[in-house]
Design a protein around this motif. Structure first.
Motif, PDB file in Angstrom:
ATOM      1  N   PRO A  36      24.472 -17.498  16.493  1.00 37.04           N
ATOM      2  CA  PRO A  36      25.146 -17.284  17.847  1.00 37.04           C
ATOM      3  C   PRO A  36      26.506 -17.638  18.001  1.00 37.04           C
ATOM      4  O   PRO A  36      27.176 -16.210  19.261  1.00 37.04           O
ATOM      5  N   LEU A  37      27.281 -18.799  17.920  1.00 36.00           N
ATOM      6  CA  LEU A  37      28.240 -19.113  17.690  1.00 36.00           C
ATOM      7  C   LEU A  37      28.638 -19.679  16.417  1.00 36.00           C
ATOM      8  O   LEU A  37      27.447 -20.497  15.896  1.00 36.00           O
ATOM      9  N   ALA A  38      30.291 -19.390  15.809  1.00 37.20           N
ATOM     10  CA  ALA A  38      30.590 -19.881  14.249  1.00 37.20           C
ATOM     11  C   ALA A  38      31.836 -20.323  14.650  1.00 37.20           C
ATOM     12  O   ALA A  38      32.479 -20.022  16.324  1.00 37.20           O
ATOM     13  N   SER A  39      32.603 -21.387  14.318  1.00 40.47           N
ATOM     14  CA  SER A  39      33.682 -22.018  14.840  1.00 40.47           C
ATOM     15  C   SER A  39      34.623 -20.742  14.856  1.00 40.47           C
ATOM     16  O   SER A  39      34.488 -19.220  14.244  1.00 40.47           O
ATOM     17  N   ALA A  40      35.659 -20.409  15.985  1.00 42.85           N
ATOM     18  CA  ALA A  40      35.987 -20.343  16.222  1.00 42.85           C
ATOM     19  C   ALA A  40      36.866 -19.716  15.715  1.00 42.85           C
ATOM     20  O   ALA A  40      37.948 -20.496  15.676  1.00 42.85           O
ATOM     21  N   ARG A  41      37.990 -18.643  15.502  1.00 47.83           N
ATOM     22  CA  ARG A  41      39.140 -18.696  14.422  1.00 47.83           C
ATOM     23  C   ARG A  41      39.952 -17.191  15.397  1.00 47.83           C
ATOM     24  O   ARG A  41      40.879 -17.384  14.689  1.00 47.83           O
ATOM     25  N   PHE A  42      39.826 -16.686  15.818  1.00 47.37           N
ATOM     26  CA  PHE A  42      40.403 -15.552  16.799  1.00 47.37           C
ATOM     27  C   PHE A  42      40.142 -15.716  17.457  1.00 47.37           C
ATOM     28  O   PHE A  42      39.077 -15.697  18.776  1.00 47.37           O
ATOM     29  N   ALA A  43      41.414 -15.167  18.682  1.00 47.47           N
ATOM     30  CA  ALA A  43      42.318 -15.523  20.111  1.00 47.47           C
ATOM     31  C   ALA A  43      41.277 -13.952  20.758  1.00 47.47           C
ATOM     32  O   ALA A  43      41.549 -13.877  21.688  1.00 47.47           O
ATOM     33  N   GLY A  44      41.304 -13.286  19.844  1.00 45.90           N
ATOM     34  CA  GLY A  44      41.178 -11.171  19.809  1.00 45.90           C
ATOM     35  C   GLY A  44      41.328 -11.086  18.933  1.00 45.90           C
ATOM     36  O   GLY A  44      41.341 -11.216  17.783  1.00 45.90           O
ATOM     37  N   ALA A  45      40.741  -9.395  19.605  1.00 45.16           N
ATOM     38  CA  ALA A  45      40.523  -8.597  18.283  1.00 45.16           C
ATOM     39  C   ALA A  45      40.472  -6.748  18.645  1.00 45.16           C
ATOM     40  O   ALA A  45      39.953  -7.004  19.912  1.00 45.16           O
ATOM     41  N   LEU A  46      41.161  -6.173  18.312  1.00 46.19           N
ATOM     42  CA  LEU A  46      40.527  -4.860  18.410  1.00 46.19           C
ATOM     43  C   LEU A  46      39.974  -4.246  16.865  1.00 46.19           C
ATOM     44  O   LEU A  46      40.072  -4.181  15.819  1.00 46.19           O
ATOM     45  N   ASP A  47      39.167  -4.141  16.957  1.00 50.98           N
ATOM     46  CA  ASP A  47      37.948  -3.571  16.330  1.00 50.98           C
ATOM     47  C   ASP A  47      37.606  -2.004  16.476  1.00 50.98           C
ATOM     48  O   ASP A  47      37.645  -1.062  17.248  1.00 50.98           O
ATOM     49  N   THR A  48      37.974  -1.019  14.651  1.00 52.42           N
ATOM     50  CA  THR A  48      37.546   0.421  14.483  1.00 52.42           C
ATOM     51  C   THR A  48      36.158   0.246  13.563  1.00 52.42           C
ATOM     52  O   THR A  48      36.432   1.311  13.093  1.00 52.42           O
ATOM     53  N   VAL A  49      35.804  -0.737  13.241  1.00 47.30           N
ATOM     54  CA  VAL A  49      34.812  -1.355  12.238  1.00 47.30           C
ATOM     55  C   VAL A  49      33.418  -0.437  12.537  1.00 47.30           C
ATOM     56  O   VAL A  49      32.439  -0.234  11.944  1.00 47.30           O
ATOM     57  N   GLY A  50      33.133  -1.359  13.597  1.00 45.12           N
ATOM     58  CA  GLY A  50      31.616  -1.579  14.592  1.00 45.12           C
ATOM     59  C   GLY A  50      30.398  -2.177  13.228  1.00 45.12           C
ATOM     60  O   GLY A  50      30.928  -3.348  12.240  1.00 45.12           O
ATOM     61  N   SER A  51      29.401  -2.130  14.082  1.00 48.28           N
ATOM     62  CA  SER A  51      28.711  -2.975  12.709  1.00 48.28           C
ATOM     63  C   SER A  51      28.116  -4.072  12.653  1.00 48.28           C
ATOM     64  O   SER A  51      28.992  -4.973  13.620  1.00 48.28           O
ATOM     65  N   ASP A  52      28.163  -4.328  11.629  1.00 46.28           N
ATOM     66  CA  ASP A  52      28.392  -6.113  10.933  1.00 46.28           C
ATOM     67  C   ASP A  52      29.835  -6.407  11.355  1.00 46.28           C
ATOM     68  O   ASP A  52      29.430  -8.092  12.000  1.00 46.28           O
ATOM     69  N   MET A  53      30.497  -5.789  10.943  1.00 49.86           N
ATOM     70  CA  MET A  53      31.948  -6.546  12.095  1.00 49.86           C
ATOM     71  C   MET A  53      31.906  -6.784  13.433  1.00 49.86           C
ATOM     72  O   MET A  53      32.218  -8.101  13.522  1.00 49.86           O
ATOM     73  N   LEU A  54      31.905  -5.866  13.984  1.00 53.11           N
ATOM     74  CA  LEU A  54      31.348  -6.132  15.015  1.00 53.11           C
ATOM     75  C   LEU A  54      31.122  -7.256  16.078  1.00 53.11           C
ATOM     76  O   LEU A  54      31.139  -7.687  16.172  1.00 53.11           O
TER      77      LEU A  54
END
Ligand SMILES: CCC(=O)SCCNC(=O)CCNC(=O)[C@H](O)C(C)(C)COP(=O)(O)OP(=O)(O)OC[C@H]1O[C@@H](n2cnc3c(N)ncnc32)[C@H](O)[C@@H]1OP(=O)(O)O
Ligand SMILES: NC(=O)c1ccc[n+]([C@@H]2O[C@H](COP(=O)([O-])OP(=O)(O)OC[C@H]3O[C@@H](n4cnc5c(N)ncnc54)[C@H](O)[C@@H]3O)[C@@H](O)[C@H]2O)c1
Length: 335
Positions: A215-233
Protein backbone atom coordinates in the motif's frame (compact mmCIF):
# COMPACT_ATOMS: atom_id res chain seq x y z
CA UNK A 1 -8.18 36.27 -44.99
CA UNK A 2 -11.30 36.63 -47.12
CA UNK A 3 -14.36 38.11 -45.42
CA UNK A 4 -17.15 35.95 -46.83
CA UNK A 5 -18.17 32.43 -45.97
CA UNK A 6 -18.01 30.39 -49.18
CA UNK A 7 -20.99 28.23 -50.15
CA UNK A 8 -18.82 25.14 -49.88
CA UNK A 9 -15.63 24.32 -47.99
CA UNK A 10 -13.65 21.30 -46.73
CA UNK A 11 -14.13 19.51 -43.41
CA UNK A 12 -12.99 16.22 -41.86
CA UNK A 13 -16.26 14.58 -40.85
CA UNK A 14 -16.94 11.51 -38.70
CA UNK A 15 -19.92 9.25 -39.44
CA UNK A 16 -21.49 6.28 -37.70
CA UNK A 17 -24.39 4.98 -39.79
CA UNK A 18 -25.52 1.98 -41.82
CA UNK A 19 -22.17 2.10 -43.68
CA UNK A 20 -20.26 1.79 -40.39
CA UNK A 21 -17.95 4.06 -38.37
CA UNK A 22 -15.76 6.12 -40.68
CA UNK A 23 -14.26 9.54 -41.26
CA UNK A 24 -13.67 11.34 -44.54
CA UNK A 25 -13.00 14.76 -46.00
CA UNK A 26 -16.27 16.25 -47.26
CA UNK A 27 -17.48 19.46 -48.87
CA UNK A 28 -20.05 21.16 -46.65
CA UNK A 29 -21.79 24.50 -46.12
CA UNK A 30 -22.05 26.44 -42.87
CA UNK A 31 -25.71 25.40 -42.56
CA UNK A 32 -24.59 21.76 -42.38
CA UNK A 33 -22.92 22.54 -39.04
CA UNK A 34 -24.17 22.64 -35.46
CA UNK A 35 -25.71 25.88 -34.22
CA UNK A 36 -23.74 28.89 -33.00
CA UNK A 37 -23.69 32.66 -32.99
CA UNK A 38 -20.13 33.08 -34.27
CA UNK A 39 -18.46 31.79 -37.46
CA UNK A 40 -14.68 31.44 -37.47
CA UNK A 41 -12.40 31.25 -40.48
CA UNK A 42 -10.19 28.50 -39.12
CA UNK A 43 -6.41 28.89 -39.30
CA UNK A 44 -5.08 26.08 -37.09
CA UNK A 45 -6.17 23.02 -35.17
CA UNK A 46 -4.13 20.19 -33.65
CA UNK A 47 -4.05 16.45 -33.06
CA UNK A 48 -4.72 15.13 -29.54
CA UNK A 49 -5.04 11.54 -28.36
CA UNK A 50 -8.76 12.17 -28.02
CA UNK A 51 -8.94 13.23 -31.69
CA UNK A 52 -7.37 9.91 -32.61
CA UNK A 53 -9.91 8.01 -30.50
CA UNK A 54 -12.72 9.97 -32.15
CA UNK A 55 -11.42 9.73 -35.71
CA UNK A 56 -10.86 5.99 -35.59
CA UNK A 57 -13.83 5.05 -33.41
CA UNK A 58 -11.49 3.41 -30.86
CA UNK A 59 -13.00 5.57 -28.10
CA UNK A 60 -16.59 6.59 -27.44
CA UNK A 61 -15.94 10.31 -27.91
CA UNK A 62 -18.72 11.57 -30.22
CA UNK A 63 -22.15 11.61 -28.64
CA UNK A 64 -23.88 12.78 -31.81
CA UNK A 65 -23.29 11.85 -35.49
CA UNK A 66 -22.15 12.98 -37.94
CA UNK A 67 -19.80 15.67 -36.62
CA UNK A 68 -16.62 17.34 -37.85
CA UNK A 69 -13.60 16.12 -35.86
CA UNK A 70 -11.09 18.28 -33.97
CA UNK A 71 -11.30 19.21 -30.28
CA UNK A 72 -9.16 22.34 -30.81
CA UNK A 73 -9.61 25.36 -33.06
CA UNK A 74 -8.06 28.79 -33.59
CA UNK A 75 -8.95 31.38 -36.20
CA UNK A 76 -10.55 34.72 -37.01
CA UNK A 77 -14.17 35.70 -36.50
CA UNK A 78 -15.79 36.19 -39.90
CA UNK A 79 -19.41 36.63 -38.77
CA UNK A 80 -20.85 37.31 -35.31
CA UNK A 81 -24.24 37.79 -33.69
CA UNK A 82 -22.56 37.84 -30.25
CA UNK A 83 -22.06 41.12 -28.41
CA UNK A 84 -18.57 40.15 -27.20
CA UNK A 85 -17.05 39.19 -30.57
CA UNK A 86 -16.60 41.19 -33.76
CA UNK A 87 -15.46 40.36 -37.27
CA UNK A 88 -11.66 40.23 -37.32
CA UNK A 89 -11.24 39.12 -33.69
CA UNK A 90 -8.75 36.29 -33.22
CA UNK A 91 -10.13 33.50 -31.03
CA UNK A 92 -9.51 29.98 -29.84
CA UNK A 93 -11.56 27.18 -28.36
CA UNK A 94 -10.50 23.86 -26.85
CA UNK A 95 -12.72 21.01 -25.69
CA UNK A 96 -16.06 22.60 -24.82
CA UNK A 97 -17.96 19.91 -26.66
CA UNK A 98 -16.03 20.23 -29.95
CA UNK A 99 -16.12 16.88 -31.74
CA UNK A 100 -18.23 15.52 -28.89
CA UNK A 101 -21.63 17.17 -29.16
CA UNK A 102 -20.88 19.87 -31.75
CA UNK A 103 -18.80 20.18 -34.91
CA UNK A 104 -15.06 20.45 -34.29
CA UNK A 105 -12.08 22.35 -35.63
CA UNK A 106 -11.06 20.18 -38.62
CA UNK A 107 -12.99 22.46 -40.94
CA UNK A 108 -12.12 25.54 -42.99
CA UNK A 109 -15.01 27.45 -41.39
CA UNK A 110 -16.65 26.68 -38.07
CA UNK A 111 -19.85 27.88 -36.43
CA UNK A 112 -19.66 27.84 -32.61
CA UNK A 113 -21.51 29.17 -29.57
CA UNK A 114 -19.63 32.25 -28.35
CA UNK A 115 -20.01 31.29 -24.69
CA UNK A 116 -16.97 28.96 -25.06
CA UNK A 117 -14.76 31.19 -27.20
CA UNK A 118 -11.55 32.58 -25.71
CA UNK A 119 -10.17 35.81 -27.21
CA UNK A 120 -6.58 35.11 -28.31
CA UNK A 121 -4.50 36.20 -25.32
CA UNK A 122 -1.65 38.65 -25.88
CA UNK A 123 1.56 36.66 -25.87
CA UNK A 124 0.34 33.81 -28.09
CA UNK A 125 -0.31 33.82 -31.82
CA UNK A 126 -2.89 31.45 -33.32
CA UNK A 127 -0.27 28.91 -34.34
CA UNK A 128 1.26 28.86 -30.85
CA UNK A 129 -2.19 28.59 -29.31
CA UNK A 130 -2.77 25.38 -31.26
CA UNK A 131 0.72 24.01 -30.55
CA UNK A 132 -0.58 24.18 -26.99
CA UNK A 133 -4.25 23.31 -27.64
CA UNK A 134 -6.02 20.91 -25.31
CA UNK A 135 -2.68 19.29 -24.44
CA UNK A 136 -1.11 22.51 -23.14
CA UNK A 137 -4.31 23.58 -21.45
CA UNK A 138 -4.50 20.21 -19.66
CA UNK A 139 -0.88 20.34 -18.51
CA UNK A 140 -1.39 23.87 -17.18
CA UNK A 141 -4.74 23.03 -15.56
CA UNK A 142 -2.99 20.14 -13.77
CA UNK A 143 -0.39 22.49 -12.32
CA UNK A 144 -2.98 25.12 -11.44
CA UNK A 145 -5.04 22.59 -9.50
CA UNK A 146 -2.05 21.05 -7.72
CA UNK A 147 -0.82 24.50 -6.67
CA UNK A 148 -4.33 25.33 -5.41
CA UNK A 149 -3.83 22.33 -3.08
CA UNK A 150 -0.50 23.66 -1.84
CA UNK A 151 2.07 22.16 -4.25
CA UNK A 152 5.27 24.23 -4.33
CA UNK A 153 8.67 23.69 -5.96
CA UNK A 154 10.44 23.38 -2.60
CA UNK A 155 8.45 20.21 -1.78
CA UNK A 156 10.57 18.29 -4.32
CA UNK A 157 10.34 16.78 -7.81
CA UNK A 158 7.19 16.41 -9.87
CA UNK A 159 6.92 13.24 -11.89
CA UNK A 160 5.43 13.50 -15.40
CA UNK A 161 4.33 10.27 -17.08
CA UNK A 162 3.88 9.75 -20.81
CA UNK A 163 6.46 12.52 -20.98
CA UNK A 164 7.17 12.25 -24.71
CA UNK A 165 3.50 12.82 -25.66
CA UNK A 166 1.67 16.09 -26.22
CA UNK A 167 0.47 16.70 -22.67
CA UNK A 168 3.64 15.21 -21.17
CA UNK A 169 6.22 17.16 -23.16
CA UNK A 170 4.40 20.47 -22.67
CA UNK A 171 4.13 19.72 -18.95
CA UNK A 172 7.89 19.12 -18.75
CA UNK A 173 8.45 22.55 -20.31
CA UNK A 174 5.76 24.44 -18.37
CA UNK A 175 6.44 22.93 -14.93
CA UNK A 176 10.19 23.38 -15.21
CA UNK A 177 9.65 27.01 -16.19
CA UNK A 178 7.43 27.34 -13.10
CA UNK A 179 10.41 26.29 -10.95
CA UNK A 180 9.76 22.57 -10.43
CA UNK A 181 12.38 19.84 -10.64
CA UNK A 182 11.07 17.34 -13.20
CA UNK A 183 11.34 13.56 -13.26
CA UNK A 184 10.10 12.47 -16.68
CA UNK A 185 8.89 8.91 -17.21
CA UNK A 186 8.77 7.64 -20.77
CA UNK A 187 9.09 4.35 -22.61
CA UNK A 188 11.10 6.14 -25.30
CA UNK A 189 14.71 6.12 -24.15
CA UNK A 190 15.71 7.67 -27.49
CA UNK A 191 13.84 10.82 -26.48
CA UNK A 192 15.67 11.35 -23.17
CA UNK A 193 18.09 13.97 -24.61
CA UNK A 194 15.10 15.90 -26.00
CA UNK A 195 13.25 15.69 -22.66
CA UNK A 196 16.35 17.04 -20.88
CA UNK A 197 16.39 19.95 -23.38
CA UNK A 198 12.74 20.69 -22.53
CA UNK A 199 13.57 20.90 -18.82
CA UNK A 200 13.58 17.39 -17.33
CA UNK A 201 16.22 16.99 -14.62
CA UNK A 202 15.86 13.22 -14.55
CA UNK A 203 14.50 10.77 -17.14
CA UNK A 204 13.28 7.34 -16.10
CA UNK A 205 12.53 4.48 -18.49
CA UNK A 206 9.02 3.13 -17.99
CA UNK A 207 10.45 -0.34 -18.73
CA UNK A 208 12.73 -0.12 -15.67
CA UNK A 209 9.92 0.78 -13.28
CA UNK A 210 8.89 -1.80 -10.74
CA UNK A 211 6.09 -0.34 -8.71
CA UNK A 212 5.77 -2.01 -5.30
CA UNK A 213 2.60 -3.96 -4.58
CA UNK A 214 2.47 -2.75 -0.97
CA UNK A 215 0.00 0.00 0.00
CA UNK A 216 2.91 2.38 0.67
CA UNK A 217 6.52 2.38 -0.55
CA UNK A 218 9.45 4.78 -0.18
CA UNK A 219 8.21 8.22 -1.18
CA UNK A 220 10.22 9.59 -4.11
CA UNK A 221 8.13 12.30 -5.81
CA UNK A 222 6.46 15.38 -4.33
CA UNK A 223 3.74 15.34 -6.97
CA UNK A 224 2.81 13.94 -10.36
CA UNK A 225 0.97 14.62 -13.58
CA UNK A 226 -0.20 11.29 -14.95
CA UNK A 227 -1.24 10.88 -18.60
CA UNK A 228 -0.99 7.07 -18.55
CA UNK A 229 -3.44 5.70 -15.96
CA UNK A 230 -3.78 2.06 -14.91
CA UNK A 231 -0.66 0.50 -13.28
CA UNK A 232 1.26 3.78 -13.62
CA UNK A 233 -1.30 5.80 -11.67
CA UNK A 234 -1.79 2.96 -9.17
CA UNK A 235 1.96 2.83 -8.55
CA UNK A 236 2.29 6.59 -8.23
CA UNK A 237 -0.21 6.74 -5.37
CA UNK A 238 2.21 4.60 -3.32
CA UNK A 239 5.32 6.77 -3.81
CA UNK A 240 4.13 10.37 -3.38
CA UNK A 241 5.58 12.32 -0.46
CA UNK A 242 3.35 13.57 2.37
CA UNK A 243 0.91 16.32 1.29
CA UNK A 244 1.82 15.89 -2.35
CA UNK A 245 -0.69 15.85 -5.22
CA UNK A 246 -1.32 13.73 -8.28
CA UNK A 247 -3.14 15.33 -11.20
CA UNK A 248 -4.72 12.45 -13.14
CA UNK A 249 -5.56 13.37 -16.71
CA UNK A 250 -4.92 10.38 -18.94
CA UNK A 251 -5.53 6.76 -19.69
CA UNK A 252 -3.11 5.92 -22.52
CA UNK A 253 -2.43 2.57 -20.79
CA UNK A 254 -5.91 1.95 -19.45
CA UNK A 255 -8.68 3.19 -17.20
CA UNK A 256 -8.08 0.97 -14.16
CA UNK A 257 -6.92 2.19 -10.76
CA UNK A 258 -5.83 -0.15 -7.97
CA UNK A 259 -4.74 1.38 -4.73
CA UNK A 260 -5.71 1.64 -1.08
CA UNK A 261 -6.74 4.49 1.18
CA UNK A 262 -3.30 4.39 2.87
CA UNK A 263 -1.58 7.08 0.73
CA UNK A 264 -4.53 9.39 1.39
CA UNK A 265 -4.91 8.92 5.12
CA UNK A 266 -1.27 8.30 6.11
CA UNK A 267 0.54 10.69 3.77
CA UNK A 268 -2.36 13.06 3.16
CA UNK A 269 -1.84 13.00 -0.60
CA UNK A 270 -4.54 14.23 -2.99
CA UNK A 271 -5.65 12.75 -6.28
CA UNK A 272 -7.04 15.52 -8.48
CA UNK A 273 -9.08 14.80 -11.61
CA UNK A 274 -8.36 16.97 -14.65
CA UNK A 275 -11.16 17.61 -17.13
CA UNK A 276 -10.02 20.06 -19.78
CA UNK A 277 -13.12 19.70 -21.94
CA UNK A 278 -15.69 20.74 -19.35
CA UNK A 279 -13.58 23.32 -17.50
CA UNK A 280 -15.66 26.36 -16.47
CA UNK A 281 -15.13 29.56 -18.46
CA UNK A 282 -13.52 31.80 -15.78
CA UNK A 283 -10.90 29.14 -14.99
CA UNK A 284 -10.36 28.60 -18.73
CA UNK A 285 -9.50 32.29 -19.13
CA UNK A 286 -7.17 32.19 -16.12
CA UNK A 287 -5.29 29.16 -17.39
CA UNK A 288 -4.95 30.57 -20.94
CA UNK A 289 -3.60 33.81 -19.49
CA UNK A 290 -0.93 31.82 -17.62
CA UNK A 291 -0.10 29.87 -20.80
CA UNK A 292 0.39 33.15 -22.65
CA UNK A 293 2.41 34.63 -19.77
CA UNK A 294 4.56 33.17 -17.02
CA UNK A 295 3.79 29.55 -17.97
CA UNK A 296 4.36 29.94 -21.71
CA UNK A 297 6.57 27.00 -22.75
CA UNK A 298 10.10 28.05 -23.71
CA UNK A 299 10.61 25.27 -26.25
CA UNK A 300 7.47 25.20 -28.41
CA UNK A 301 9.72 25.07 -31.47
CA UNK A 302 11.22 21.79 -30.20
CA UNK A 303 7.83 20.33 -29.17
CA UNK A 304 5.79 21.12 -32.29
CA UNK A 305 6.26 18.83 -35.27
CA UNK A 306 5.84 19.94 -38.89
CA UNK A 307 2.19 20.91 -39.47
CA UNK A 308 -0.02 18.38 -41.22
CA UNK A 309 -3.16 18.87 -43.35
CA UNK A 310 -6.65 17.37 -43.18
CA UNK A 311 -5.61 14.63 -45.60
CA UNK A 312 -2.88 13.43 -43.16
CA UNK A 313 -5.16 13.03 -40.14
CA UNK A 314 -6.14 9.37 -40.45
CA UNK A 315 -2.57 8.13 -40.71
CA UNK A 316 -1.51 10.39 -37.82
CA UNK A 317 -4.30 9.02 -35.62
CA UNK A 318 -3.05 5.45 -36.13
CA UNK A 319 0.52 6.47 -35.22
CA UNK A 320 -0.63 8.24 -32.05
CA UNK A 321 -2.77 5.34 -30.86
CA UNK A 322 0.15 2.96 -31.44
CA UNK A 323 2.13 5.05 -28.92
CA UNK A 324 4.20 6.74 -31.62
CA UNK A 325 3.48 10.34 -30.65
CA UNK A 326 6.26 12.83 -29.95
CA UNK A 327 5.32 16.31 -28.81
CA UNK A 328 2.54 18.14 -30.60
CA UNK A 329 1.13 18.02 -34.12
CA UNK A 330 -0.39 21.26 -35.43
CA UNK A 331 -2.95 20.98 -38.22
CA UNK A 332 -2.85 23.73 -40.83
CA UNK A 333 -6.39 24.49 -41.97
CA UNK A 334 -6.25 27.98 -43.49
CA UNK A 335 -4.15 28.67 -46.56
C1 LIG B 1 -9.34 15.82 -23.68
C2 LIG B 1 -8.92 14.42 -23.58
C3 LIG B 1 -9.90 13.58 -22.86
O1 LIG B 1 -10.93 14.00 -22.44
S1 LIG B 1 -9.47 12.03 -22.70
C4 LIG B 1 -10.99 11.25 -22.29
C5 LIG B 1 -11.76 10.90 -23.53
N1 LIG B 1 -12.98 10.33 -23.15
C6 LIG B 1 -13.20 9.02 -23.17
O2 LIG B 1 -12.40 8.23 -23.64
C7 LIG B 1 -14.53 8.60 -22.57
C8 LIG B 1 -15.31 7.90 -23.56
N2 LIG B 1 -16.54 7.43 -22.95
C9 LIG B 1 -16.72 6.17 -22.65
O3 LIG B 1 -15.84 5.33 -22.87
C10 LIG B 1 -18.04 5.79 -22.08
O4 LIG B 1 -18.97 6.84 -22.25
C11 LIG B 1 -17.99 5.37 -20.58
C12 LIG B 1 -17.44 6.50 -19.70
C13 LIG B 1 -17.11 4.13 -20.40
C14 LIG B 1 -19.40 5.03 -20.12
O5 LIG B 1 -19.98 4.18 -21.12
P1 LIG B 1 -21.41 3.52 -20.95
O6 LIG B 1 -21.38 2.66 -19.75
O7 LIG B 1 -21.75 2.88 -22.26
O8 LIG B 1 -22.41 4.70 -20.62
P2 LIG B 1 -22.77 6.03 -21.42
O9 LIG B 1 -21.83 6.27 -22.54
O10 LIG B 1 -24.20 5.98 -21.74
O11 LIG B 1 -22.52 7.14 -20.30
C15 LIG B 1 -23.03 7.03 -18.95
C16 LIG B 1 -23.29 8.42 -18.41
O12 LIG B 1 -22.08 9.18 -18.47
C17 LIG B 1 -22.30 10.35 -19.30
N3 LIG B 1 -21.11 10.62 -20.12
C18 LIG B 1 -20.44 9.78 -20.91
N4 LIG B 1 -19.43 10.40 -21.50
C19 LIG B 1 -19.48 11.68 -21.10
C20 LIG B 1 -18.71 12.85 -21.38
N5 LIG B 1 -17.66 12.82 -22.20
N6 LIG B 1 -19.04 13.99 -20.77
C21 LIG B 1 -20.08 14.05 -19.92
N7 LIG B 1 -20.85 12.97 -19.63
C22 LIG B 1 -20.55 11.80 -20.21
C23 LIG B 1 -23.47 9.99 -20.20
O13 LIG B 1 -24.14 11.13 -20.68
C24 LIG B 1 -24.31 9.15 -19.25
O14 LIG B 1 -25.01 9.99 -18.35
P3 LIG B 1 -26.58 10.28 -18.51
O15 LIG B 1 -27.24 8.93 -18.39
O16 LIG B 1 -26.75 10.88 -19.87
O17 LIG B 1 -26.90 11.21 -17.40
N1 LIG C 1 -8.35 14.77 -18.92
C1 LIG C 1 -8.18 15.62 -19.91
O1 LIG C 1 -8.78 16.68 -19.96
C2 LIG C 1 -7.20 15.25 -20.97
C3 LIG C 1 -6.75 16.21 -21.88
C4 LIG C 1 -5.78 15.84 -22.82
C5 LIG C 1 -5.33 14.53 -22.86
N2 LIG C 1 -5.84 13.63 -22.00
C6 LIG C 1 -5.36 12.25 -21.98
O2 LIG C 1 -3.96 12.25 -21.72
C7 LIG C 1 -3.34 11.19 -22.43
C8 LIG C 1 -2.23 11.76 -23.31
O3 LIG C 1 -2.81 12.58 -24.32
P1 LIG C 1 -1.90 13.24 -25.46
O4 LIG C 1 -2.79 14.04 -26.32
O5 LIG C 1 -0.70 13.84 -24.82
O6 LIG C 1 -1.46 11.91 -26.25
P2 LIG C 1 -0.07 11.51 -26.94
O7 LIG C 1 -0.36 10.35 -27.81
O8 LIG C 1 0.59 12.70 -27.48
O9 LIG C 1 0.79 11.00 -25.69
C9 LIG C 1 0.54 9.78 -25.08
C10 LIG C 1 1.79 9.34 -24.33
O10 LIG C 1 1.50 8.13 -23.62
C11 LIG C 1 2.47 7.16 -23.95
N3 LIG C 1 1.84 5.84 -23.94
C12 LIG C 1 1.03 5.30 -24.87
N4 LIG C 1 0.64 4.07 -24.50
C13 LIG C 1 1.22 3.84 -23.29
C14 LIG C 1 1.22 2.75 -22.38
N5 LIG C 1 0.53 1.63 -22.65
N6 LIG C 1 1.92 2.87 -21.25
C15 LIG C 1 2.60 3.99 -20.96
N7 LIG C 1 2.66 5.06 -21.78
C16 LIG C 1 1.97 4.98 -22.93
C17 LIG C 1 2.95 7.53 -25.35
O11 LIG C 1 4.24 7.01 -25.59
C18 LIG C 1 2.95 9.06 -25.26
O12 LIG C 1 4.11 9.53 -24.64
C19 LIG C 1 -4.45 10.48 -23.19
O13 LIG C 1 -4.91 9.40 -22.42
C20 LIG C 1 -5.54 11.54 -23.31
O14 LIG C 1 -6.81 10.98 -23.45
C21 LIG C 1 -6.76 13.97 -21.06
Amino acid sequence: MSSEIPDSFRAFRIFDDEDGYRSEIVEQSIDDQSEGDVVIQVAWSSVNYKDALAGTGKGKILRDFPLNGGIDVAGTVIESRAADFREGDEVLMTGSGLSEVRDGGYSEYLRVPSEWLIPRPDGLDLYEAMCLGTAGFTAALGLYRMEALGQTPDMGPICITGASGGVGSLAVDIYSRAGYEISAISGKVDEFDWLHELGAGQCISRHDLHWPETPLASARFAGALDTVGSDMLSGLTRVIRPWGNIAACGMAAGIGLQTTVMPFIIRGISLVGINSSGCAYPLRETVWARLAGDWKPRHLDKIAQEPIGLEDLQQTFEQLLAGGGRGRIPVRIGS
